[in-house]
Design a protein around this motif. Structure first.
Motif, PDB file in Angstrom:
ATOM      1  N   ALA A  36      22.285   8.922  52.414  1.00 39.90           N
ATOM      2  CA  ALA A  36      21.106   8.458  53.176  1.00 39.90           C
ATOM      3  C   ALA A  36      21.850   7.754  54.342  1.00 39.90           C
ATOM      4  CB  ALA A  36      20.369   7.233  52.305  1.00 39.90           C
ATOM      5  N   PHE A  37      20.976   8.521  55.584  1.00 35.59           N
ATOM      6  CA  PHE A  37      21.567   7.958  56.817  1.00 35.59           C
ATOM      7  C   PHE A  37      20.353   7.809  58.074  1.00 35.59           C
ATOM      8  CE2 PHE A  37      23.097   8.871  61.304  1.00 35.59           C
ATOM      9  CZ  PHE A  37      23.874   7.735  61.324  1.00 35.59           C
ATOM     10  N   ILE A 265      35.428   1.167  51.973  1.00 32.09           N
ATOM     11  CA  ILE A 265      34.598   2.154  52.622  1.00 32.09           C
ATOM     12  C   ILE A 265      34.630   2.427  53.812  1.00 32.09           C
ATOM     13  CG2 ILE A 265      32.655   0.514  52.552  1.00 32.09           C
ATOM     14  CD1 ILE A 265      32.155   4.377  51.455  1.00 32.09           C
ATOM     15  N   ASP A 472      25.325 -12.251  53.172  1.00 33.24           N
ATOM     16  CA  ASP A 472      24.461 -11.202  53.516  1.00 33.24           C
ATOM     17  C   ASP A 472      22.927 -11.633  54.031  1.00 33.24           C
ATOM     18  OD1 ASP A 472      25.615  -8.819  53.901  1.00 33.24           O
ATOM     19  OD2 ASP A 472      24.855  -7.642  52.278  1.00 33.24           O
ATOM     20  N   ASP A 473      22.857 -13.061  53.764  1.00 35.88           N
ATOM     21  CA  ASP A 473      21.330 -13.391  53.867  1.00 35.88           C
ATOM     22  C   ASP A 473      21.307 -14.509  54.308  1.00 35.88           C
ATOM     23  OD1 ASP A 473      18.977 -11.977  53.685  1.00 35.88           O
ATOM     24  OD2 ASP A 473      19.491 -11.763  51.436  1.00 35.88           O
ATOM     25  N   TYR A 477      21.265 -15.634  60.548  1.00 33.91           N
ATOM     26  CA  TYR A 477      21.213 -14.162  60.887  1.00 33.91           C
ATOM     27  C   TYR A 477      19.618 -13.901  61.145  1.00 33.91           C
ATOM     28  CZ  TYR A 477      21.648  -9.308  60.000  1.00 33.91           C
ATOM     29  OH  TYR A 477      21.696  -7.796  59.913  1.00 33.91           O
ATOM     30  N   LEU A 494      25.005  -9.444  64.690  1.00 32.42           N
ATOM     31  CA  LEU A 494      23.505  -9.321  64.211  1.00 32.42           C
ATOM     32  C   LEU A 494      23.479  -7.979  63.515  1.00 32.42           C
ATOM     33  CD1 LEU A 494      20.981 -10.375  66.719  1.00 32.42           C
ATOM     34  CD2 LEU A 494      21.681 -11.176  64.510  1.00 32.42           C
ATOM     35  N   SER A 495      24.580  -7.660  62.494  1.00 30.71           N
ATOM     36  CA  SER A 495      24.379  -6.555  61.912  1.00 30.71           C
ATOM     37  C   SER A 495      25.339  -6.635  60.148  1.00 30.71           C
ATOM     38  CB  SER A 495      25.096  -5.223  62.347  1.00 30.71           C
ATOM     39  OG  SER A 495      26.356  -5.428  62.442  1.00 30.71           O
ATOM     40  N   HIS A 496      25.270  -5.819  59.592  1.00 27.03           N
ATOM     41  CA  HIS A 496      25.627  -5.974  58.318  1.00 27.03           C
ATOM     42  C   HIS A 496      27.001  -4.930  58.429  1.00 27.03           C
ATOM     43  CE1 HIS A 496      22.586  -8.341  56.298  1.00 27.03           C
ATOM     44  NE2 HIS A 496      21.752  -7.176  56.896  1.00 27.03           N
ATOM     45  N   VAL A 497      27.303  -4.727  59.629  1.00 28.51           N
ATOM     46  CA  VAL A 497      28.609  -3.904  59.699  1.00 28.51           C
ATOM     47  C   VAL A 497      29.535  -4.857  60.822  1.00 28.51           C
ATOM     48  CG1 VAL A 497      29.492  -1.426  59.901  1.00 28.51           C
ATOM     49  CG2 VAL A 497      27.094  -1.748  60.025  1.00 28.51           C
ATOM     50  N   ARG A 506      24.158  -0.706  66.489  1.00 28.05           N
ATOM     51  CA  ARG A 506      23.024  -0.730  65.523  1.00 28.05           C
ATOM     52  C   ARG A 506      22.095  -1.724  65.847  1.00 28.05           C
ATOM     53  NH1 ARG A 506      23.562   3.274  60.424  1.00 28.05           N
ATOM     54  NH2 ARG A 506      21.556   2.164  60.086  1.00 28.05           N
ATOM     55  N   SER A 507      22.651  -3.036  66.128  1.00 30.69           N
ATOM     56  CA  SER A 507      21.992  -4.374  66.339  1.00 30.69           C
ATOM     57  C   SER A 507      21.303  -4.173  67.671  1.00 30.69           C
ATOM     58  CB  SER A 507      22.743  -5.261  66.523  1.00 30.69           C
ATOM     59  OG  SER A 507      23.607  -5.434  67.782  1.00 30.69           O
ATOM     60  N   ARG A 510      18.453  -1.955  67.141  1.00 26.31           N
ATOM     61  CA  ARG A 510      17.144  -2.616  66.544  1.00 26.31           C
ATOM     62  C   ARG A 510      16.623  -3.571  67.719  1.00 26.31           C
ATOM     63  NH1 ARG A 510      16.562  -7.727  64.377  1.00 26.31           N
ATOM     64  NH2 ARG A 510      15.193  -7.869  62.845  1.00 26.31           N
TER      65      ARG A 510
ATOM     66  N   GLU B 224      31.185  -0.235  46.183  1.00 21.19           N
ATOM     67  CA  GLU B 224      31.053   0.564  47.312  1.00 21.19           C
ATOM     68  C   GLU B 224      32.144   1.506  47.740  1.00 21.19           C
ATOM     69  OE1 GLU B 224      30.575  -1.875  51.050  1.00 21.19           O
ATOM     70  OE2 GLU B 224      28.689  -3.139  50.326  1.00 21.19           O
ATOM     71  N   LYS B 229      24.529   4.524  48.938  1.00 22.60           N
ATOM     72  CA  LYS B 229      23.309   5.132  48.939  1.00 22.60           C
ATOM     73  C   LYS B 229      22.413   4.896  50.279  1.00 22.60           C
ATOM     74  CE  LYS B 229      21.108   3.735  45.394  1.00 22.60           C
ATOM     75  NZ  LYS B 229      20.778   3.440  44.091  1.00 22.60           N
ATOM     76  N   PRO B 232      24.891   0.314  55.623  1.00 22.53           N
ATOM     77  CA  PRO B 232      24.299  -0.963  56.374  1.00 22.53           C
ATOM     78  C   PRO B 232      24.105  -0.687  57.874  1.00 22.53           C
ATOM     79  CG  PRO B 232      26.991  -0.794  56.091  1.00 22.53           C
ATOM     80  CD  PRO B 232      26.252   0.367  55.495  1.00 22.53           C
ATOM     81  N   GLY B 233      23.447  -1.351  58.329  1.00 19.55           N
ATOM     82  CA  GLY B 233      22.945  -1.343  59.846  1.00 19.55           C
ATOM     83  C   GLY B 233      22.446  -2.702  60.311  1.00 19.55           C
ATOM     84  N   ALA B 234      21.730  -2.792  61.015  1.00 22.47           N
ATOM     85  CA  ALA B 234      21.563  -4.029  61.768  1.00 22.47           C
ATOM     86  C   ALA B 234      20.069  -4.686  61.050  1.00 22.47           C
ATOM     87  CB  ALA B 234      20.883  -3.860  62.931  1.00 22.47           C
TER      88      ALA B 234
END
Ligand SMILES: Cc1cc2nc3c(=O)[nH]c(=O)nc-3n(C[C@H](O)[C@H](O)[C@H](O)COP(=O)(O)OP(=O)(O)OC[C@H]3O[C@@H](n4cnc5c(N)ncnc54)[C@H](O)[C@@H]3O)c2cc1C
Ligand SMILES: Cc1cc2nc3c(=O)[nH]c(=O)nc-3n(C[C@H](O)[C@H](O)[C@H](O)COP(=O)(O)OP(=O)(O)OC[C@H]3O[C@@H](n4cnc5c(N)ncnc54)[C@H](O)[C@@H]3O)c2cc1C
Lengths: 530, 530
Positions: A36-37, A265, A472-473, A477, A494-497, A506-507, A510, B224, B229, B232-234
């Motif tokens: 998924a992308f 990853i 992550d949460d 953030y 501001l990203s999960h990367v 990506r931030s 957004r 991971e 699936k 990760p992103g923002a």
């Protein structure tokens, strides 16, 4: 349903061979899965357009420049204020003549040969960072393979194995061999009869024989995979594998992060780097945007919301004058520890989040040297050796393979290791990395010259490798993910990367989607504060 | 003794930190091990010199050219007879305009775009093939990384998993996860109490948790490492790993050769390829030797010992005339199935060995296509996908990454797979590979164009990928390793590094050392026949 499909294909295959099986598969519409992308850049131009709207962007790192680049496509009138003479922020390539100046007032001038460089910040790109790779394609940045894992590299724990390093191929394959032997034994003893049927057991043992390269009687007695004591040649020169390293020694070595590094990853092959240095990416953005959009050496000093938009006061360091710019919207990409010290009228919730968010440190130490790690003795071409201790790793260059000279990292430490390393005076840190390299490559420590050290926690305008969110949460953030009126936030934090360009960009994507949505609601002054 | 050293270092480390431990290690002279390597080219010039002695070499593959190159340094007067217009033999790069002609009279003309190529024979070089890498350095052949393993590539067994391919990262990491879970369970049940102490057990379970990425309760619930699936992103875009593929499905997939391919000692990272094609290596040799030494289009037809040396009759195919050359010594590098058909007065033992030694077949099928395997959907940049069935694998190109067009191998089959594939008509073989690629990359089969197939068993002057010795110790191998009077043998078949250039060249080095020793004993006519 899957069962019947499968047995159908199996029947077809048995009767008509593999080719017939493929035809049947295609007829049944059995397709390859794909990852998924959802990360293509947003197409704001479709949405309506930003003509006439002014956006001031704080910081010309990849987040700020990607924001300006995409907003520009939709007609927004962008200005980027960048404190430094260079763009790129944490994407920074150090070459001959470049200076590393840190908050302690220290100053190192790079004296390496022409063509040698170190990527002081970002240094590699995984295959799935498709946003960054996409920009490389769009902006014409040429890529080459970054060798992230070499089976000839070392693991070194000075407290284990008599301080002798172990080759990566040995650790990886001897570990697999021992694990396979133990599991095969346990299965044959009936220990897993509850988990496995008789048929499963037989298949598992057959598999483990292959997996671990076990002997017919299911012992691990060493494997060519783990390396050769004698290389095969002509005549009587037959290959002789090393005796296996015992499981106990491997456990003592305790460098599983190194053994498993290539499975992280974000670290999995194929990895890339831009030819000539990672800063080819910001250079390409800066060239595409041009000096009318990017104002260098303009240090932001004050941030104000005006009711109609924003007013940003900055110091033009080149001209030595103070100036002000007004705009409808602002995107701040300034790293939080830097932003925390800037005079700004952020909402209390934003301010609190900005002030208390922790950043982590990171240190790289690089040396110029003849490429002693390549050639007959070590056969290391790119890749990483891992070290127990604060220097963490040795990183061999992936560019200029087979040439005379190279730049090798003696340390790349983050988090706790960096904090430990940072406790030593800089000169001692540097000498420590020389000792580590000497321990792996005896006699070569003296070949190292012209060290350069960068500690990101002490780099002005950055003050850290990146954010250290506890989870992550984090509420902070989410708080910073919401705009403060006309002011949007973007950047790596501001990203999960985290600590990747992909996350920073990506931030930014957004943020500009939110900004564009806000813009289409009408003038900021009339909008409900989000 | 090792124990006391180790505890000494440990004590030093505990007291003074890692840096002190390194100093102690060095004081104790504890050095890194290095791989034994005896493969430097022989320095014949030191031995005495071959001035005045004539050597005729049969075949301008890498064995023949390396022999001429080193003999030339020692003053020998060499002539190479090469049947083809090109040098390189099994090192053959096919580009626009090149023809593949086979023994069945078929003829394919390559119509790919400028800059596209396939290495029809040799295609990669491991880091430890230091003889070949050394010649690349000596002769100025520029190298680039060959991506031999990509975690994004696929495993495809049309008879398993509903014919759906599995990503390499998934197979590798889910397998490790399941194996770790089973072993941790067995240990906790006490199944290995005979093998492990209580302390070992605890350390093993802790290690397996890391190794397999197990949950705190020691189950493998996916990782991971095995793929995401959702990337990760923002904002709220958190990474979501795939559900694990079951061990049963992985066993059904039964492509362990693919999963473990990167651990084969000759396939381990870092791997190389010459920039622009593997034939840059023979081209560099041919340029260094020049046309005075290499006689192209001269097909050897008769080999005779004369008592003083050798007499070789050949056909000058360009001029259309027969000719003869006499020399003191001869080195034959002609592949055995070709040599077996040449009129020669070899000793009965040599003749028997030459005639009965089996060669294996190999087929490569290549297509030109837009690079559908790169980019967001598949994210495959170089590397190999493995397929159950006669086409064996799909090989993605390592050059021109991120460009528009590429040449992809739809099949690279050896041994039994090649024999199976060879049973189909060529057109069917080619269409089979299109189906395989379509099964991995749905919708992309139709993008493949301009196929080229090479079957090495049917390539004139080669007739096989290489020798198929039944063991490491065949009497015929030893027989051919001994000269037949003034005639020496060299080539890929006379080494323990079969089907590699490294082996071919090491056999040539061995042959010239014997030849030089023979020469220093005086005229051949006076020598005892070995
Ligand atoms: C050691 C290290 C290793 C890394 N490794 C990788 C890697 O291998 N691959 C990868 O993709 N990423 C890597 N990263 C992460 C990547 O570099 C960052 O995530 C990304 O570059 C951050 O971009 P940004 O635009 O968010 O922030 P930055 O790049 O920090 O940009 C912020 C900009 O704001 C400017 N600024 C600061 N204060 C002011 C002010 N007062 N006025 C005006 N301008 C100001 C700064 O000068 C800077 O240009 C690494 C980072 C580090 C430090
Ligand atoms: C499909 C394939 C894949 C391979 N993959 C790799 C790889 O990835 N890496 C690697 O290093 N190696 C690889 N190899 C192996 C490598 O190519 C060979 O081992 C090596 O090139 C053999 O060299 P040679 O000189 O012994 O024989 P050859 O290259 O076969 O040379 C023999 C020469 O003799 C000539 N000749 C034959 N008959 C006559 C005659 N009558 N008169 C005059 N001349 C004659 C031929 O034209 C040829 O030039 C591969 C080979 C193949 C076929």
């Amino acid at each position: 349903m899957p069962v019947s499909r499968r047995s159908f294909i199996h029947a077809v295959g048995a009767a008509g061979g593999y080719s017939a099986a493929f035809t049947a598969m295609q007829a049944l519409g059995l397709l390859a899965p794909s990852t998924a992308f959802a990360g293509a850049p947003p197409d704001l131009a479709k949405g309506g357009g930003g003509k006439g709207a002014k956006v001031v962007i704080l910081g010309a790192g990849v987040a700020g420049m990607a924001a300006a680049w995409e907003l520009g496509k939709a007609g927004y009138d962008c200005t980027i204020l960048e404190a430094r003479a260079r763009t790129g922020g944490r994407v920074w390539t150090v070459r001959k003549g470049d200076k590393i100046e840190m908050t302690d007032g220290s100053r190192q001038v790079c004296q390496w040969d022409e063509g040698q460089y170190m990527n002081a910040g970002a240094a590699r790109l995984p295959s799935h960072h498709q946003i960054v790779l996409g920009y490389c394609r769009e902006l014409g940045v040429e890529l080459e393979v970054e060798v992230n894992a070499s089976r000839s590299a070392f693991l070194l724990n000075p407290m284990a194995n008599d301080g002798k390093p172990i080759r990566m191929r040995t650790a990886i394959n001897d570990t697999r061999g021992h694990v396979s032997e133990l599991l095969a034994k346990a299965i044959n003893k009936g220990a897993l009869d509850a988990e496995l049927t008789a048929d499963d057991k037989q298949r598992m043992v057959a598999f483990l024989k292959t997996y671990g390269d076990l002997s017919p009687d299911l012992f691990y007695k060493g494997s060519e995979r783990a390396g050769l004591k004698i290389e095969p040649g002509a005549g009587d020169e037959k290959a002789v594998p090393f005796d296996p390293v015992s499981l106990k020694t491997l456990l003592d070595q305790d460098l599983w992060n190194g053994v498993l590094f290539e499975e992280v990853i974000d670290m999995q092959a194929t990895m890339f780097q831009p030819k000539g240095g990672m800063d080819m990416i910001p250079h390409a953005f800066a060239k595409a945007l041009g000096p009318k959009i990017i104002k260098r050496r303009c240090e932001v000093r004050q941030i104000r919301k005006t009711g109609k938009g924003v007013k940003i006061a900055y110091r033009d360091l080149a001209a030595g004058v103070d100036a002000v710019i007004e705009a409808d919207y602002c995107i701040s990409t300034i790293p939080l520890p830097v932003l925390a010290k800037i005079d700004a009228d952020f909402s209390p919730a934003h301010k609190a989040a900005i002030t208390r968010t922790p950043y982590r440190d990171s240190i790289k130490i690089a040396w110029q040297a003849p490429r002693f790690w390549e050639g007959p003795k070590y056969q290391i071409y790119g890749g990483l050796s891992f070290v127990k201790g604060p220097s963490n790793m040795v990183w061999y260059p992936s560019y200029g393979l087979h040439s005379k000279t190279g730049v090798i990292l003696g340390a790349y430490a983050g988090g706790r290791a960096a904090d430990q390393l940072a406790k030593m005076p800089r000169a001692d840190q540097i000498e420590h990395t020389r000792k580590v390299i000497e321990a792996m490559h005896p006699g070569c420590g003296k070949l190292l010259e012209k060290p350069m050290q960068v500690q990101w926690g002490a780099v002005p305008y950055t003050l850290g490798i990146g954010v250290g969110w506890a989870s992550d949460d984090e509420p902070d953030y989410h708080q910073l993910g919401r705009p403060d009126g006309p002011i949007h936030f973007a950047g790596e934090y501001l990203s999960h990367v985290g600590a990747w360009q992909e996350g920073a960009i990506r931030s930014a994507h957004r943020a500009i989607v939110m900004l564009d949505a806000q813009h289409r609601q009408g003038p900021v002054s009339a909008q409900r504060v989000i």
